[in-house]
Enzyme design. Structure first.
Site, PDB file in Angstrom:
ATOM      1  CE  LYS A 127       2.005   2.253  -0.832  1.00 30.00           C
ATOM      2  NZ  LYS A 127       2.743   1.017  -1.072  1.00 30.00           N
ATOM      3  CG  HIS A 158      -1.102   0.050   2.554  1.00 35.20           C
ATOM      4  ND1 HIS A 158       0.074   0.667   2.197  1.00 35.20           N
ATOM      5  CD2 HIS A 158      -1.628   0.801   3.557  1.00 35.20           C
ATOM      6  CE1 HIS A 158       0.263   1.745   2.971  1.00 35.20           C
ATOM      7  NE2 HIS A 158      -0.752   1.841   3.790  1.00 35.20           N
ATOM      8  NE  ARG A 206      -0.202  -5.757   0.664  1.00 35.03           N
ATOM      9  CZ  ARG A 206       0.500  -5.102   1.577  1.00 35.03           C
ATOM     10  NH1 ARG A 206       0.687  -5.594   2.776  1.00 35.03           N
ATOM     11  NH2 ARG A 206       1.047  -3.932   1.284  1.00 35.03           N
TER      12      ARG A 206
END
Length: 203
Positions: A77, A101, A104
């Protein structure tokens, strides 16, 4: 604020109130991992511990090694770059998740949906491409699939539904998304999700 409603609510749940209001708050899920034990050092120690969990020497050979040791399916990921997607294929990963993500990690990084088409085109059928970022409706799922995703993640929608209504809330959310996806497909003249492609989008 302590209002009459708040006080009545607390009075109806005395056990919870004592646990919630009494004692110092700690990062309970990290107790034992932070030097000095539970709650030691507070946020500063937590920050140092978190930073220590990132190894800057990790590389693609390590990914291949993990795949070999694990023996199961390996999903990576955080892919936003075509070259990284190709390297993920070479490393033996079974799927990649195009994700920033939630923005962030690197302020100013491109959005996941912006990165998706080029990555999906570059790897083709060599690896499954999943999508993460901003999925809040069935139509969002449709857009991601149209841009090359094989599946999408629905983290926040799942968590908000779980927080609001528990398991029943999650079931309702999934039903709503399913209906939205079904209606959106119908309105774009698509009967099968496998037939969804960029032709249904206006760019």
């Amino acid at each position: 604020k302590l209002t009459l409603d708040t006080l009545l609510d607390l009075a109806s749940k005395p056990g919870w109130a004592l646990r919630a209001l009494g004692g110092r708050k700690t990062f309970g899920n990290l107790a034992g991992h932070i030097k000095g034990g539970e709650g030691a050092g507070g946020v500063q120690t937590l920050s140092k511990w978190t930073a220590s969990q990132f190894d800057p020497t990790l590389n693609w050979e390590d990914v291949a090694w993990i795949k070999q040791q694990w023996g199961g399916k390996l999903i990576l990921k955080g892919i936003l770059d075509v070259e990284d997607a190709k390297l993920a294929v070479q490393s033996g990963a079974d799927a990649i998740v195009v994700s920033n993500h939630g923005g962030r990690q690197l302020d100013g990084a491109m959005s996941s949906i912006e990165a998706l088409p080029a990555i999906a085109e570059a790897v083709g059928d060599q690896i499954e491409v999943w999508f993460d970022g901003g999925i809040r409706s069935g139509q969002d799922v449709l857009k991601a699939v149209a841009l090359g995703a094989r599946g999408t993640m629905i983290g926040r929608a799942f968590l908000y539904s779980l927080g609001a209504m528990g398991g029943e809330g999650v079931s309702q959310m999934l039903e709503i998304m399913h209906k939205e996806l079904d209606v959106s497909m119908a309105l774009t003249g698509t009967k099968d999700i496998k037939d969804v492609g960029p032709q249904i989008l206006v760019r």
